[in-house]
Write an enzyme that holds these catalytic residues in place. Structure first.
Site, PDB file in Angstrom:
ATOM      1  N   LYS A  22     -35.028  -5.784  18.833  1.00 30.23           N
ATOM      2  CA  LYS A  22     -34.841  -7.221  19.057  1.00 30.23           C
ATOM      3  C   LYS A  22     -36.180  -7.936  19.149  1.00 30.23           C
ATOM      4  O   LYS A  22     -36.401  -8.964  18.499  1.00 30.23           O
ATOM      5  CB  LYS A  22     -34.056  -7.453  20.351  1.00 30.23           C
ATOM      6  CG  LYS A  22     -33.928  -8.931  20.729  1.00 30.23           C
ATOM      7  CD  LYS A  22     -33.440  -9.130  22.149  1.00 30.23           C
ATOM      8  CE  LYS A  22     -34.540  -8.951  23.156  1.00 30.23           C
ATOM      9  NZ  LYS A  22     -34.780 -10.103  24.028  1.00 30.23           N
ATOM     10  N   ASN A  23     -37.093  -7.411  19.968  1.00 27.66           N
ATOM     11  CA  ASN A  23     -38.347  -8.110  20.218  1.00 27.66           C
ATOM     12  C   ASN A  23     -39.245  -8.164  18.992  1.00 27.66           C
ATOM     13  O   ASN A  23     -40.144  -9.003  18.915  1.00 27.66           O
ATOM     14  CB  ASN A  23     -39.092  -7.462  21.384  1.00 27.66           C
ATOM     15  CG  ASN A  23     -38.426  -7.732  22.716  1.00 27.66           C
ATOM     16  OD1 ASN A  23     -37.653  -8.673  22.845  1.00 27.66           O
ATOM     17  ND2 ASN A  23     -38.687  -6.895  23.702  1.00 27.66           N
ATOM     18  N   ARG A  92     -36.365 -17.888  25.197  1.00 25.13           N
ATOM     19  CA  ARG A  92     -37.779 -18.160  25.456  1.00 25.13           C
ATOM     20  C   ARG A  92     -38.662 -17.849  24.253  1.00 25.13           C
ATOM     21  O   ARG A  92     -39.705 -18.484  24.059  1.00 25.13           O
ATOM     22  CB  ARG A  92     -38.258 -17.331  26.651  1.00 25.13           C
ATOM     23  CG  ARG A  92     -37.674 -17.752  27.981  1.00 25.13           C
ATOM     24  CD  ARG A  92     -38.440 -17.090  29.114  1.00 25.13           C
ATOM     25  NE  ARG A  92     -39.854 -17.358  29.019  1.00 25.13           N
ATOM     26  CZ  ARG A  92     -40.450 -18.453  29.501  1.00 25.13           C
ATOM     27  NH1 ARG A  92     -39.748 -19.372  30.097  1.00 25.13           N
ATOM     28  NH2 ARG A  92     -41.758 -18.616  29.368  1.00 25.13           N
ATOM     29  N   CYS A 116     -36.985 -18.328  33.572  1.00 25.65           N
ATOM     30  CA  CYS A 116     -36.539 -16.978  33.255  1.00 25.65           C
ATOM     31  C   CYS A 116     -36.203 -16.257  34.551  1.00 25.65           C
ATOM     32  O   CYS A 116     -36.948 -16.341  35.528  1.00 25.65           O
ATOM     33  CB  CYS A 116     -37.636 -16.225  32.503  1.00 25.65           C
ATOM     34  SG  CYS A 116     -37.173 -14.555  32.039  1.00 25.65           S
ATOM     35  N   ARG A 121     -43.384 -16.350  33.359  1.00 25.33           N
ATOM     36  CA  ARG A 121     -43.836 -16.239  31.977  1.00 25.33           C
ATOM     37  C   ARG A 121     -44.503 -17.516  31.459  1.00 25.33           C
ATOM     38  O   ARG A 121     -44.004 -18.161  30.537  1.00 25.33           O
ATOM     39  CB  ARG A 121     -42.657 -15.888  31.052  1.00 25.33           C
ATOM     40  CG  ARG A 121     -41.968 -14.580  31.367  1.00 25.33           C
ATOM     41  CD  ARG A 121     -41.072 -14.164  30.222  1.00 25.33           C
ATOM     42  NE  ARG A 121     -40.233 -13.037  30.553  1.00 25.33           N
ATOM     43  CZ  ARG A 121     -39.493 -12.373  29.663  1.00 25.33           C
ATOM     44  NH1 ARG A 121     -39.476 -12.751  28.416  1.00 25.33           N
ATOM     45  NH2 ARG A 121     -38.759 -11.354  30.045  1.00 25.33           N
ATOM     46  N   LEU A 125     -51.613 -19.593  28.261  1.00 28.91           N
ATOM     47  CA  LEU A 125     -52.572 -18.817  27.478  1.00 28.91           C
ATOM     48  C   LEU A 125     -52.406 -19.079  25.985  1.00 28.91           C
ATOM     49  O   LEU A 125     -53.389 -19.111  25.236  1.00 28.91           O
ATOM     50  CB  LEU A 125     -52.437 -17.328  27.779  1.00 28.91           C
ATOM     51  CG  LEU A 125     -52.748 -16.896  29.222  1.00 28.91           C
ATOM     52  CD1 LEU A 125     -52.660 -15.386  29.358  1.00 28.91           C
ATOM     53  CD2 LEU A 125     -54.118 -17.384  29.654  1.00 28.91           C
ATOM     54  N   ASP A 304     -39.453  -3.121  30.827  1.00 34.01           N
ATOM     55  CA  ASP A 304     -38.086  -3.243  30.322  1.00 34.01           C
ATOM     56  C   ASP A 304     -37.255  -1.980  30.529  1.00 34.01           C
ATOM     57  O   ASP A 304     -36.057  -1.964  30.218  1.00 34.01           O
ATOM     58  CB  ASP A 304     -38.091  -3.606  28.832  1.00 34.01           C
ATOM     59  CG  ASP A 304     -38.352  -5.086  28.604  1.00 34.01           C
ATOM     60  OD1 ASP A 304     -38.351  -5.854  29.584  1.00 34.01           O
ATOM     61  OD2 ASP A 304     -38.551  -5.483  27.440  1.00 34.01           O
ATOM     62  N   ARG A 397     -27.543  -9.874  24.660  1.00 31.38           N
ATOM     63  CA  ARG A 397     -28.786 -10.441  24.147  1.00 31.38           C
ATOM     64  C   ARG A 397     -29.706  -9.361  23.586  1.00 31.38           C
ATOM     65  O   ARG A 397     -30.557  -9.657  22.738  1.00 31.38           O
ATOM     66  CB  ARG A 397     -29.533 -11.197  25.253  1.00 31.38           C
ATOM     67  CG  ARG A 397     -28.914 -12.522  25.656  1.00 31.38           C
ATOM     68  CD  ARG A 397     -29.808 -13.260  26.642  1.00 31.38           C
ATOM     69  NE  ARG A 397     -31.194 -13.222  26.214  1.00 31.38           N
ATOM     70  CZ  ARG A 397     -32.204 -12.719  26.925  1.00 31.38           C
ATOM     71  NH1 ARG A 397     -31.979 -12.198  28.122  1.00 31.38           N
ATOM     72  NH2 ARG A 397     -33.437 -12.710  26.449  1.00 31.38           N
TER      73      ARG A 397
END
Length: 418
Positions: A22-23, A92, A116, A121, A125, A304, A397
């Site tokens: 997913k990421n 996000r 979140c 988060r 930056l 995670d 998700r």
């Protein structure tokens, strides 16, 4: 609102394949905005976040088709260079369309992402890095407005290794003028997957996976094809599922090197771990030792997988200390595990888990975030009686058909639609 019913007591056995990450899929989808034309992504998981990203791309004038793991993105210049609040608030990761749009078209407006559940988060930056590359940035009425005719290469030193910040700068720098160097860059495998995709598009990126990434800007990028890397967090979750049920499973289509920290800890508990080039065999034991973990950016133990490993430790012999250094509010699953008879004392960033072999008892519990959902499902697999996991939309998700995969391994688990 769907819920999951899990009947505990069955050891998992058999083979299971891992879906695409997913990421990685999400960031590759946004990276496609850098090059007009038709992109083809394969091994894309059918998840809520992926569908949300598809909707956002369509709102930016892309034609997107998604079927059987293949995602086709035909990119055209957006009529409005705006990522609206109603789309961004659902995910996000949407902030990651800022760098590509700004670099490709010279301007972009992106709604600030919402809060979140697991931590703040901040995106400061990201914005500071883009400013250093010449962008004029204004925040007004909940939107980030950025402008720059062409970004300029520069040296970026991140205060801490930020995955999203590294990704946004890599994409933005690909079309910038000159060379950009990112120091203290994030090292996650998803960063490497993004670099590979961008290089296929014609970018000149070296050093991905290390703390220093060098991007030489080019005039133009081209649409291309790419296979999304395997989901290391799903693979790790399945490995812990095999261990917590004293099972015997083989996890296929994965990259074991991405999970060195987890597999090392599983071995320390006494669980059998056998690794081949694209598979992990987990041989569970009836009783396992407690071990301590500390989460940190890759290649350390991933945040995670912290919640899932904590569920595993609730049944260990001995006491473990779990330290969370990445997010300030990632112990919300603790109260739900306690409802299942776990003995856990949480502080802000540290939890002491006093293991009780065979001690978990099924109960109604509520998922608070994506990985917490998975931890409660794993606890339910090992608990006596039935566990009812509510609010599993969080689970959807990030895990593709998790209940089907667990069922094929022998778990008694079913989704109840309400």
């Amino acid at each position: 609102m769907d819920k999951m019913l899990v009947q505990g007591g069955n050891s998992l056995r058999g083979d299971v394949a891992v879906s695409g990450a997913k990421n990685s899929a999400l960031i590759l989808m946004f990276a496609s905005l850098l090059a007009e034309g038709k992109h083809e992504l394969t091994n894309v998981p059918n998840l809520m976040d992926v569908r949300s990203a598809k909707t956002l791309l369509e709102a930016l004038n892309c034609k997107v088709e998604f079927s059987n793991g293949r995602l086709s993105i035909d990119v055209s210049k957006p009529e409005k260079l705006v990522a609206e609040y109603d789309l961004v608030r659902k995910m996000r990761a949407s902030i990651l369309c800022l760098g590509p749009m700004l670099s490709k078209y010279g301007e972009a407006s992106v709604s600030l992402p919402g809060g979140c559940a697991i931590g703040s988060r901040p995106i400061n930056l990201h914005l500071e890095a883009l400013k250093a590359m010449g962008a004029e940035i204004e925040i007004d009425k909940g939107y980030v407005h950025a402008k720059c005719p062409r970004l300029q290469g520069t040296e970026i030193l991140f205060e801490f290794a930020t995955v999203g910040g590294t990704e946004n700068v890599m994409m933005a720098a690909s079309l910038a003028e000159g060379v950009t160097t990112i120091e203290n860059a994030a090292k996650e495998p998803e960063i490497v997957d993004l670099a590979n995709y961008l290089n296929k598009m014609g970018a000149k990126i070296t050093g991905a996976g290390s703390s220093i990434i060098r991007i030489e800007g080019v005039e133009k990028l081209n649409a291309t094809e790419h296979r999304v890397m395997p989901d290391r967090i799903e693979a790790g979750t399945l490995a812990i599922a095999g261990a917590i049920t004293s099972g015997d499973i083989v996890i296929r289509d994965c990259e074991p090197l991405h999970l060195d920290a987890l597999l090392s800890k599983l071995r320390d508990t006494g669980v059998g771990v056998h690794v081949e080039s694209q598979s992990i065999a987990i041989k569970g034991v009836k009783e396992w030792r407690a071990v301590d973990i500390t989460t940190a950016p890759h290649p350390a133990f991933p945040t995670d997988l912290q919640a899932q490993f904590m569920a595993f430790m609730t049944l260990a012999n001995g006491t473990s200390v779990i330290s969370e250094t990445v997010f300030e509010n990632r112990f919300m699953h603790v109260t739900e595990l306690i409802r299942m008879n776990a003995d856990i004392t949480p502080k802000t960033r540290v939890a002491v888990v006093r293991g009780k072999p065979g001690g978990l008892v099924g109960a109604p519990v509520m998922a608070t975030d994506l990985r917490a959902s998975a931890s409660l499902v794993l606890a339910g697999l090992a608990a006596s009686g039935e566990t009812e996991v509510n609010r599993i939309y969080h689970l959807d998700r990030g895990y593709e058909k998790l209940e089907e995969k667990l069922s094929k391994l022998g778990a008694k688990i079913k989704r109840i639609k309400e």
